[in-house]
Design a protein around this motif. Structure first.
Motif, PDB file in Angstrom:
ATOM      1  N   UNK A  44      10.294 -11.309  -0.043  1.00 46.38           N
ATOM      2  CA  UNK A  44      10.296 -10.148   0.834  1.00 46.38           C
ATOM      3  C   UNK A  44       8.980  -9.386   0.863  1.00 46.38           C
ATOM      4  N   UNK A  45       8.101  -9.650  -0.101  1.00 54.28           N
ATOM      5  CA  UNK A  45       6.812  -8.956  -0.159  1.00 54.28           C
ATOM      6  C   UNK A  45       5.641  -9.814   0.303  1.00 54.28           C
ATOM      7  N   UNK A  46       5.884 -11.090   0.581  1.00 59.08           N
ATOM      8  CA  UNK A  46       4.801 -12.003   0.980  1.00 59.08           C
ATOM      9  C   UNK A  46       4.030 -11.457   2.178  1.00 59.08           C
ATOM     10  N   UNK A  47       4.741 -10.937   3.158  1.00 63.09           N
ATOM     11  CA  UNK A  47       4.096 -10.414   4.363  1.00 63.09           C
ATOM     12  C   UNK A  47       3.076  -9.325   4.028  1.00 63.09           C
ATOM     13  N   UNK A  48       3.404  -8.505   3.035  1.00 59.97           N
ATOM     14  CA  UNK A  48       2.553  -7.368   2.681  1.00 59.97           C
ATOM     15  C   UNK A  48       1.461  -7.735   1.676  1.00 59.97           C
ATOM     16  N   UNK A  49       1.626  -8.852   0.977  1.00 59.83           N
ATOM     17  CA  UNK A  49       0.670  -9.258  -0.058  1.00 59.83           C
ATOM     18  C   UNK A  49      -0.258 -10.384   0.398  1.00 59.83           C
ATOM     19  N   UNK A  50      -0.006 -10.930   1.586  1.00 54.66           N
ATOM     20  CA  UNK A  50      -0.790 -12.085   2.028  1.00 54.66           C
ATOM     21  C   UNK A  50      -2.282 -11.801   2.085  1.00 54.66           C
ATOM     22  N   UNK A  51      -2.663 -10.574   2.379  1.00 52.78           N
ATOM     23  CA  UNK A  51      -4.090 -10.246   2.469  1.00 52.78           C
ATOM     24  C   UNK A  51      -4.775 -10.340   1.108  1.00 52.78           C
ATOM     25  N   UNK A  52      -4.003 -10.375   0.016  1.00 55.52           N
ATOM     26  CA  UNK A  52      -4.573 -10.526  -1.330  1.00 55.52           C
ATOM     27  C   UNK A  52      -4.877 -11.987  -1.666  1.00 55.52           C
ATOM     28  N   UNK A  53      -4.436 -12.896  -0.802  1.00 53.79           N
ATOM     29  CA  UNK A  53      -4.638 -14.323  -1.047  1.00 53.79           C
ATOM     30  C   UNK A  53      -5.896 -14.810  -0.333  1.00 53.79           C
TER      31      UNK A  53
END
Length: 99
Positions: A44-53
């Motif tokens: 559920x947090x992938x969308x919000x954390x993708x910019x960290x990848x």
């Protein structure tokens, strides 16, 4: 969708390869054990954390059985990330665990 088996991941780790593993299970599930050095980003947090990848890195995505990780892989692929689904998930994992 790129896929990798649990045995292939274990072999790479045994060979000392540096892997970027993302565990998309919920925090409570990860508390029961995760692949050493895997980072936990619940689905559920992938969308919000993708910019960290980093789009230049390869990531192996893991969940309990392979379903949620497949969803995460499809999502991240659509944004240009280099991601691979670990078939079978943690239910198939026989390697070392980190708590």
């Amino acid at each position: 969708m790129k896929r990798i088996t649990v045995k292939e991941v274990e072999q790479k780790l045994d060979n000392g390869e540096k892997l970027n593993i993302i565990d998309v299970r919920e925090v409570g599930e990860v508390a029961t054990g995760k692949i050493p050095l895997a980072i936990n980003i619940p689905l559920g947090l992938i969308e919000f954390k993708k910019q960290d990848l980093d789009k230049n890195e390869n990531y192996i995505i893991v969940c309990r059985s392979g379903g949620r990780s497949a969803q995460a892989v499809a999502f991240l692929e659509s944004y240009g990330y280099n991601v691979t689904n670990m078939d079978g998930g943690m239910m198939a994992w026989e390697g070392e665990l980190e708590f």
